[in-house]
Design a protein around this motif. Structure first.
Motif, PDB file in Angstrom:
ATOM      1  N   LYS A   6       0.822  -1.199   0.000  1.00  0.00           N
ATOM      2  CA  LYS A   6       0.000   0.000   0.000  1.00  0.00           C
ATOM      3  C   LYS A   6       0.859   1.253   0.000  1.00  0.00           C
ATOM      4  CE  LYS A   6      -4.085  -1.992   2.260  1.00  0.00           C
ATOM      5  NZ  LYS A   6      -4.963  -1.945   3.442  1.00  0.00           N
ATOM      6  N   LYS A   7       2.060   1.130   0.586  1.00  0.00           N
ATOM      7  CA  LYS A   7       2.949   2.279   0.667  1.00  0.00           C
ATOM      8  C   LYS A   7       3.798   2.467  -0.591  1.00  0.00           C
ATOM      9  CE  LYS A   7       3.427   2.143   5.703  1.00  0.00           C
ATOM     10  NZ  LYS A   7       4.370   1.948   6.839  1.00  0.00           N
ATOM     11  N   GLN A   8       3.692   1.530  -1.520  1.00  0.00           N
ATOM     12  CA  GLN A   8       4.487   1.630  -2.739  1.00  0.00           C
ATOM     13  C   GLN A   8       4.158   2.923  -3.481  1.00  0.00           C
ATOM     14  OE1 GLN A   8       3.546  -0.650  -6.372  1.00  0.00           O
ATOM     15  NE2 GLN A   8       5.582  -1.563  -6.179  1.00  0.00           N
ATOM     16  N   ILE A   9       5.175   3.715  -3.733  1.00  0.00           N
ATOM     17  CA  ILE A   9       4.982   4.989  -4.426  1.00  0.00           C
ATOM     18  C   ILE A   9       4.957   4.741  -5.922  1.00  0.00           C
ATOM     19  CG2 ILE A   9       5.955   7.262  -4.908  1.00  0.00           C
ATOM     20  CD1 ILE A   9       7.134   7.253  -2.112  1.00  0.00           C
ATOM     21  N   ARG A  10       3.871   5.158  -6.550  1.00  0.00           N
ATOM     22  CA  ARG A  10       3.711   5.002  -7.991  1.00  0.00           C
ATOM     23  C   ARG A  10       3.830   6.377  -8.648  1.00  0.00           C
ATOM     24  NH1 ARG A  10       0.919   0.232  -9.606  1.00  0.00           N
ATOM     25  NH2 ARG A  10      -0.327   1.364 -11.154  1.00  0.00           N
ATOM     26  N   VAL A  11       4.682   6.435  -9.650  1.00  0.00           N
ATOM     27  CA  VAL A  11       5.016   7.707 -10.296  1.00  0.00           C
ATOM     28  C   VAL A  11       4.479   7.730 -11.728  1.00  0.00           C
ATOM     29  CG1 VAL A  11       6.910   9.242 -10.979  1.00  0.00           C
ATOM     30  CG2 VAL A  11       7.130   7.820  -8.915  1.00  0.00           C
ATOM     31  N   TRP A  12       3.957   8.881 -12.113  1.00  0.00           N
ATOM     32  CA  TRP A  12       3.430   9.065 -13.465  1.00  0.00           C
ATOM     33  C   TRP A  12       4.300  10.052 -14.245  1.00  0.00           C
ATOM     34  CZ3 TRP A  12      -0.451   7.318 -16.695  1.00  0.00           C
ATOM     35  CH2 TRP A  12      -0.761   8.118 -17.814  1.00  0.00           C
ATOM     36  N   CYS A  13       4.654   9.689 -15.469  1.00  0.00           N
ATOM     37  CA  CYS A  13       5.292  10.615 -16.409  1.00  0.00           C
ATOM     38  C   CYS A  13       4.519  10.539 -17.711  1.00  0.00           C
ATOM     39  CB  CYS A  13       6.745  10.218 -16.687  1.00  0.00           C
ATOM     40  SG  CYS A  13       7.902  10.544 -15.363  1.00  0.00           S
ATOM     41  N   ASP A  14       4.527  11.598 -18.488  1.00  0.00           N
ATOM     42  CA  ASP A  14       3.916  11.522 -19.813  1.00  0.00           C
ATOM     43  C   ASP A  14       4.635  12.459 -20.768  1.00  0.00           C
ATOM     44  OD1 ASP A  14       2.875  14.107 -19.290  1.00  0.00           O
ATOM     45  OD2 ASP A  14       1.000  13.284 -18.527  1.00  0.00           O
ATOM     46  N   GLY A  15       4.388  12.243 -22.060  1.00  0.00           N
ATOM     47  CA  GLY A  15       5.031  13.076 -23.049  1.00  0.00           C
ATOM     48  C   GLY A  15       4.878  12.527 -24.454  1.00  0.00           C
ATOM     49  N   CYS A  16       5.524  13.199 -25.400  1.00  0.00           N
ATOM     50  CA  CYS A  16       5.498  12.759 -26.803  1.00  0.00           C
ATOM     51  C   CYS A  16       6.516  11.646 -27.034  1.00  0.00           C
ATOM     52  CB  CYS A  16       5.829  13.927 -27.731  1.00  0.00           C
ATOM     53  SG  CYS A  16       4.768  15.371 -27.531  1.00  0.00           S
ATOM     54  N   TYR A  17       7.700  11.799 -26.456  1.00  0.00           N
ATOM     55  CA  TYR A  17       8.808  10.840 -26.602  1.00  0.00           C
ATOM     56  C   TYR A  17       9.087  10.561 -28.078  1.00  0.00           C
ATOM     57  CZ  TYR A  17       7.979  10.391 -21.649  1.00  0.00           C
ATOM     58  OH  TYR A  17       7.818  10.688 -20.310  1.00  0.00           O
ATOM     59  N   ASP A  18       9.182  11.656 -28.827  1.00  0.00           N
ATOM     60  CA  ASP A  18       9.496  11.532 -30.247  1.00  0.00           C
ATOM     61  C   ASP A  18      11.007  11.517 -30.417  1.00  0.00           C
ATOM     62  OD1 ASP A  18       8.937  11.350 -32.948  1.00  0.00           O
ATOM     63  OD2 ASP A  18       8.823  13.517 -33.243  1.00  0.00           O
ATOM     64  N   MET A  19      11.507  10.693 -31.314  1.00  0.00           N
ATOM     65  CA  MET A  19      12.946  10.532 -31.503  1.00  0.00           C
ATOM     66  C   MET A  19      13.621  10.322 -30.151  1.00  0.00           C
ATOM     67  SD  MET A  19      13.877  13.284 -34.496  1.00  0.00           S
ATOM     68  CE  MET A  19      15.620  12.855 -34.392  1.00  0.00           C
ATOM     69  N   VAL A  20      13.169   9.305 -29.432  1.00  0.00           N
ATOM     70  CA  VAL A  20      13.618   9.034 -28.065  1.00  0.00           C
ATOM     71  C   VAL A  20      15.147   9.012 -27.981  1.00  0.00           C
ATOM     72  CG1 VAL A  20      13.559   7.388 -26.164  1.00  0.00           C
ATOM     73  CG2 VAL A  20      11.527   7.739 -27.569  1.00  0.00           C
ATOM     74  N   HIS A  21      15.708   9.790 -27.053  1.00  0.00           N
ATOM     75  CA  HIS A  21      17.147   9.843 -26.866  1.00  0.00           C
ATOM     76  C   HIS A  21      17.481   9.718 -25.380  1.00  0.00           C
ATOM     77  CE1 HIS A  21      16.379  13.972 -25.631  1.00  0.00           C
ATOM     78  NE2 HIS A  21      15.842  14.232 -26.819  1.00  0.00           N
ATOM     79  N   PHE A  22      18.759   9.764 -25.050  1.00  0.00           N
ATOM     80  CA  PHE A  22      19.152   9.522 -23.663  1.00  0.00           C
ATOM     81  C   PHE A  22      18.677  10.621 -22.719  1.00  0.00           C
ATOM     82  CE2 PHE A  22      22.725  11.940 -25.365  1.00  0.00           C
ATOM     83  CZ  PHE A  22      23.019  12.833 -24.354  1.00  0.00           C
TER      84      PHE A  22
END
Length: 380
Positions: A6-22
């Protein structure tokens, strides 16, 4: 145990991620460090076109690329362009993470204003010196400042493109060489997350190979080598196939001058340091040899205890100095295999897509996109 879940921290990210790079991968690495489970939402082609202009990669390609980043636990396809509390709650995420740059809708609205107002937003540092726009500039202007030969091979230069007709002191972030500064710490962060161990190597070998973790006794060790420039879905599918050939995948990366000798023009688009991190971020890769020799030698195979050497569909050119078959030794040993990933994507085709975007934007000047923005900045 239930209380811990229950304490597990869940993280959200979002984006286009076009031409994914480092740079994208580093942002996700930092986000994952803030919690235990990372969910990444990827926008559709339609949403991106509406707000920024058409992406270079298709949504299916972008979904696949993000899934292959080692810090990502789950990908949500077709995530909304504006991040809402409903989205965070739907996926049971505690908060949203984004880089320290502002993302706006076509109407000029901050895409994270809702989660910011609710106190469920955190920022991580953007990776300095790399962006999709920067990479596009290198491709279009055919600059060569991002890599050098000889004593300057690892230098981070500051001059702009000579084709821009500017004062020599002027510099555009879209056309000069990358200002990304590689460090051993950054490479460690991009490795498997364990402290690197060092084989009993010479000083030169220690510098040329970063060991993410050791293979276990009985592991079948696979070796592949190449440029892996502008890391894309073609590379990804090939590495997935290669990893399936064994238990431990070593990727040898050629130096910039070596890559340029067999690809010509201004290739590689990304310099060696950038390519190292791009490959290390892939979940199929166990270890990277930095500055691998073009010819796969008996010494290299014996040192890394390589069981099989694989190569994809790209033509194999003989060594530029000796004319030697790069895979002659593994072929003689009977441990060489061609792999067909069934993906025809190449770095050159990515460049072709960029050119097509340029032509499309010139035909429809009212249509503004990230790529069009790049053209305007570099004056083409």
């Amino acid at each position: 145990m239930e209380a811990e879940k229950k304490k597990q921290i869940r993280v959200w990210c979002d984006g286009c991620y076009d031409m994914v790079h480092f740079g994208h991968a580093n942002s996700l690495r930092q986000a994952k460090a803030l919690g235990a489970y990372l969910i990444v939402g990827v926008h559709t082609d339609e949403e991106i076109t509406k707000h920024k202009g058409p992406p270079v990669y298709t949504e299916e390609e972008r979904y696949k690329m993000v899934r292959a980043i080692k810090w990502v636990d789950e990908v949500v396809e077709g995530a909304p362009y504006v991040t809402t509390l409903e989205t965070l709650d739907k996926y049971n995420c505690d908060f949203c993470v984004h880089g320290d740059d502002t993302t706006m809708t076509a109407d000029g609205v901050d895409t994270y204003h809702l989660v910011k107002e609710a106190g469920r937003y955190k920022e991580v540092k953007r990776t300095a010196g790399v962006s999709t726009t920067d990479l596009v500039g290198r491709m279009l202007l055919m600059t060569r400042q991002h890599f050098y030969r000889g004593q300057r091979e690892y230098e981070v230069g500051k001059e702009g493109s000579s084709t821009m007709g500017q004062d020599s002191a002027a510099r555009s972030p879209w056309t000069g060489c990358s200002q990304f500064l590689p460090t051993t710490q950054k490479i460690i962060q991009f490795s498997e997350g364990k402290e690197p161990k060092v084989h009993a190597l010479t000083a030169t070998e220690m510098l040329s190979s970063i060991v993410a973790y050791h293979p276990q006794p009985g592991d079948r060790i696979v070796y592949v080598a190449g440029a892996f420039d502008l890391f894309h879905v073609g590379h990804l599918d090939f590495l997935e196939k290669a990893r399936a050939e064994g238990d431990f995948l070593i990727v040898g990366l050629h130096t910039d001058p070596v890559v340029n000798s067999y690809k010509g023009k201004n290739y590689p688009i990304m310099n060696l340091h950038e390519r190292v991190l791009s490959v290390l971020a892939c979940k199929y890769v166990s270890e990277v040899v930095i500055g691998a020799p073009y010819v796969v030698s008996a010494d290299l195979m014996d040192h890394f205890k390589i069981d099989i050497v694989c190569h994809g569909n790209t033509p194999i050119q003989p060594d530029s100095e000796t004319g030697e078959d790069a895979y002659g030794i593994p072929k003689k040993r009977g441990c060489f295999k061609f792999l067909d990933s069934s993906n025809q994507m190449t770095t050159e085709k990515i460049v072709e897509r960029i050119i097509q975007h340029r032509q499309a934007n010139r035909a429809h000047p009212s249509h503004v996109s990230l790529i069009h923005f790049s053209f305007r900045q570099v004056g083409i």
